[in-house]
Design an enzyme around this catalytic site. Structure first.
Site: not given
Ligand code: 26Q
Length: 820
Positions: A369, A561-562, A567, A669, A673
């Site tokens: 991952h 998200k985290r 990110k 992911t 969504k």
């Protein structure tokens, strides 16, 4: 009491399907199972009663599945994962049973509010984010597709911390999710397993004269399984999630007791129980903590012992183990399983090493991952030896085997053999868990096409060259039951009216049929009305939690998200600052207003991530109170992102922020969504964004930023972030505003580490991507101004995202890897 009796009688005639018993059974559960009277019962008591009612309904399915497994010749999927982020169970089961409406009515007939009761459930936060939530989506799809499966993991007493914001900063609070009792789990003390730790090994000679080794452990603890039922959508079978709790072997140690040291004995019991006490709050940064290794070994040893015990109890041979179990390793966290199964076969069952190794490899498959080097798990040799001395010996032995395989294929290539070794002998030495997992598995997969390509090209290149056929790509997916039907019931109702009942069982084939309604004015206006209502619901939630009023007619632009530097939540922040400055100058007031919502947790020890959370709060404070800006731009930080909050955010999203540096996000992911709920993506060519863009069409996706190859080229040339700062006036203004203390009440020191990092190193290339991001955000607003155009793009995003269902992912695992 009168009210309840008459209401329960009332429930005899609800709308279809008739559920005359439901209300009565709920009251029964309240009184008999919990010893509460209806008059005195709290909302939580009623929640427990409703939960038991639902659980009882499902038990038959569960037992039926268990009976089938013992009768039939099926291969069971064992999904091993240190995390399962299931989210709340109650409404999910009700959807699966088609009982949500009847239950609402039954509860209403008792004079109670179903939503208030459902809100009593504490969600099990047994994971950090993507990886744990993926495991939960996969369990859902495994049940829905009626594959026999068990999820194996840890029953953490404290899951991921709750996030509270104080003065703009994150503070962590312990997650006492078990505090009010957990009606969904069934404890199985009779199926306990003993797990050894520490100590040493010694040689002995068996009755056939063979030299054998045995492990003399220093500690032994007990694993107790807690089972939670995982229902599928409208199916007659169910699977289970089996989570292990660590306990002391006996309630007290007789020897200490005899010595009179009762307190010392209890102390030891407490020590044993710490193993399943808490989920380590870091993600993506593997750190060599002994307790973390013990946790991993603990649940893996329990799970394999559980499988083997059942297997043998059915009178089967060891040789048939891989025919009966397909064990999927969710990242390297459970990869010690490779050495453990090998140990069980050799030390306990006396198999020859060649035979044992062959069985091990046919059993396991490994999912990677991550591409981030710091997330690759490595254990220092001294630590590993002190916790698992026998496993280390066996791993050294496996390393010799691996070396022989490499030598046979690449004779004399010692550099390659060194790179691939499971045990790295440099310095104090390390065990490389990704190498153990790769060597011990017959299949290795990445979680999106780009991710798998990069694994093959980069992180696991040597393994790919040795075993190209082991590699495969399975793009992640999400369950449409939770993230469409449950999170967005109005959208689900529209889809049922439009596509017919049953669309939720196979969104990959059903959603594309929406395209034939694209021109239907009635459908389009319903589509818009649903999004509008979801935005109003979210606005009400934000108002209630942080006291900020949002404009539901503005563009809802969401990043949840985290928090991680890769990110790039701070790139989002730079855009907000730039936009606020433009508005201040009077520019852009002709464009639609925008609300930027950000949500997510930072690892407690991740300084930079926490600083970005503070920055966002600083920006929110400056922007939301400025009458020149706020009518067009607001910023809201939604605290404590978890599955429950996620279910409010995704349906209200219109713009999905997927802005990681290309080549860093394995898949993502949340991107799926949002797309399924009709949001458009602004994103880089990273992870599954690539495939989402392909699926929805490039006209329906806002692309920006460098590609993976361009990122590598920029770095190879010697990246100088300061050049961008010098050359781009708006970028310079935004960074200067941060440095000047505009978002820290004049404090010029607070964000200095962030500013210095951006100007000095900027590892994640925010400055290089800033201009294309900000320009594309302009395109977004121009597109949003055209309501009809946006509606079309939104419908197309949903219609074309059906392949991002976890049902599709599971079918691919089944066809290519498990063959269960
Ligand atoms: C490892 C060792 C020690 C402590 C913690 C960890 C640890 C814990 C959690 C390492 C990684 C994680 C979580 C990783 C994760 O969530 N990865 C995400 O997985 C998703 C599902 O495949 C992808 O969509 C995301 O791209 C990926 O970041």
């Amino acid at each position: 009491m009168e009210m309840f009796r008459s209401s329960a009688a009332h429930a005899a005639a609800p709308a279809s399907p008739p559920e005359p018993l439901l209300a009565r059974v709920i009251v029964d559960n309240l009184t008999r199972r919990q010893a509460h009277s209806p008059e005195g019962a709290s909302t939580h008591d009623w929640y427990m009663a409703v939960a038991y009612t639902v659980r009882d309904r499902m038990v038959e399915r569960w037992l039926k599945t268990a009976r089938e497994v013992s009768r039939e010749d099926v291969r069971v999927v064992a999904y091993m994962s240190a995390e399962f982020l299931t989210g709340s169970h109650l409404e999910n089961h009700l959807i699966n049973l088609d009982l949500l409406e009847p239950m609402r009515e039954a509860v209403a007939s008792l004079g109670l509010d179903f939503d208030a009761i459902a809100a009593e459930e504490e969600e099990p936060g047994l994971g950090h984010g993507g990886l744990g939530r993926l495991a939960a989506c996969f369990m859902d799809s495994l049940s829905t597709l009626q594959l026999r499966a068990i999820g194996y993991g840890i029953r953490y007493e404290y899951g991921i911390f709750d996030q509270v914001i104080e003065d703009g900063a994150q503070r962590e609070i312990a997650d006492r999710w078990l505090h009010g009792g957990n009606p969904w789990e069934v404890i199985r003390p009779e199926a306990g397993v003993e797990v050894a730790l520490g100590g040493r090994t010694e040689g002995w000679t068996d009755e056939r004269g063979r030299a054998r080794i045995r492990w003399i452990p220093e500690r032994v603890i007990t694993g107790i399984p807690y089972d939670t039922l995982i229902s599928g959508y409208r199916v007659e079978r169910a699977n289970m999630l089996r989570l292990w709790k660590a306990e002391a072997r006996e309630s007290f140690d007789f020897q200490s007791f005899n010595r009179g040291d009762y307190v010392g004995a209890v102390d030891e019991a407490i020590t044993s129980e710490t193993i399943s006490k808490v989920l380590y709050p870091n993600d993506e940064v593997a750190r060599g903590k002994q307790l973390r290794l013990e946790q991993q070994y603990f649940f893996v040893a329990c799970s394999l012992a559980d499988m083997l015990r059942y297997h043998m109890s059915q009178g089967r041979t060891l040789e048939s183990f891989p025919d009966r179990y397909a064990v999927q390793l969710n990242d390297t966290h459970p990869s010690i399983a490779v050495a453990e199964l090998y140990r069980l076969f050799i030390d306990i069952h006396g198999l020859e090493p060649d035979a044992a190794w062959d069985l091990v490899r046919r059993t396991f498959a490994y999912t990677n991952h991550t591409l981030m080097p710091e997330a690759l798990e490595r254990w220092p040799l001294p630590l590993f030896r002190s916790v698992l001395p026998r496993h280390l010996e066996l791993i050294e032995e496996l390393d010799v085997r691996l070396r022989a395989e490499i030598e046979a294929r690449f004779p004399g290539d010692t550099a390659r053999a060194g790179r691939m070794a499971i045990v790295d002998h440099g310095g104090e030495g390390q065990v490389r868990m990704a190498h153990l997992a790769s060597a011990g598995s017959h299949a290795i997969n990445g979680v999106a096409r780009l991710h798998t390509e990069l694994l093959e090209r980069d992180v696991l290149r040597d393994f790919f060259e040795l075993w190209p056929d082991k590699f495969t790509s399975v793009t992640n997916g999400v369950t449409p039951r939770r993230f469409m039907a449950l999170a967005d019931p109005d959208l689900a109702a529209l889809l049922t009216r439009t596509l017919g009942d049953g669309w939720l069982s196979d969104i990959e084939t059903s959603l594309p049929r929406l395209e034939s309604h694209l021109e239907d004015a009635g459908f389009r206006s319903e589509w818009r009305a649903i999004k509008r209502r979801n935005k109003e619901l979210l606005a009400a939630y934000v108002q209630a939690t942080i006291g900020l009023e949002l404009d539901p007619s503005s563009l809802f632009d969401i990043q949840c998200k985290r928090f991680h530097e890769y990110k790039r939540q701070h790139l989002n922040a730079l855009h907000v600052i730039t936009q606020a400055r433009r508005l201040k100058r009077g520019e852009g007031r002709d464009l639609p207003p925008r609300t930027v919502l950000v949500s997510g947790k930072a690892a407690p020890g991740y300084f930079m991530a926490k600083l970005v959370i503070r920055l966002l709060h600083g920006i929110a404070a400056a922007v939301n109170d400025d009458p020149d800006v706020a009518p067009w731009l607001k910023v809201a930080f939604v605290p404590n992102f978890n599955v429950t909050v996620a279910q409010k955010l995704y349906p209200a999203g219109e713009l999905s922020e997927q802005i990681s540096t290309a080549g860093k996000e394995a898949s993502g992911t949340g991107n799926m969504k949002f797309a399924l709920n009709g949001a458009l993506t602004i994103g880089t060519l990273d992870g599954a964004n690539v495939e989402i863009r392909e699926a929805v069409g490039e006209d329906n996706f806002f692309l920006f930023g460098l590609t993976t190859d361009e990122v590598a080229a920029v770095k190879a040339r010697g990246y100088e972030p300061r050049r961008h700062y010098d050359e781009d006036r708006e970028l310079r203004d935004a960074i200067d505003a941060i440095a000047a203390g505009e978002f820290s009440r004049g404090d010029r020191d607070l964000y200095r580490p962030l500013v210095d990092h951006l100007l000095g190193r900027d590892d994640f290339l925010l400055l290089a991507d800033y201009r294309s991001y900000v320009d594309m955000q302009g395109e977004v607003l121009r597109a949003y101004a055209d309501v009809e155009r946006w509606t079309t793009m939104s419908i197309l995003n949903t219609a074309r995202s059906g392949r991002f269902s976890s049902d599709r992912s599971i079918r691919e695992y089944q066809a290519r890897i498990w063959k269960a």
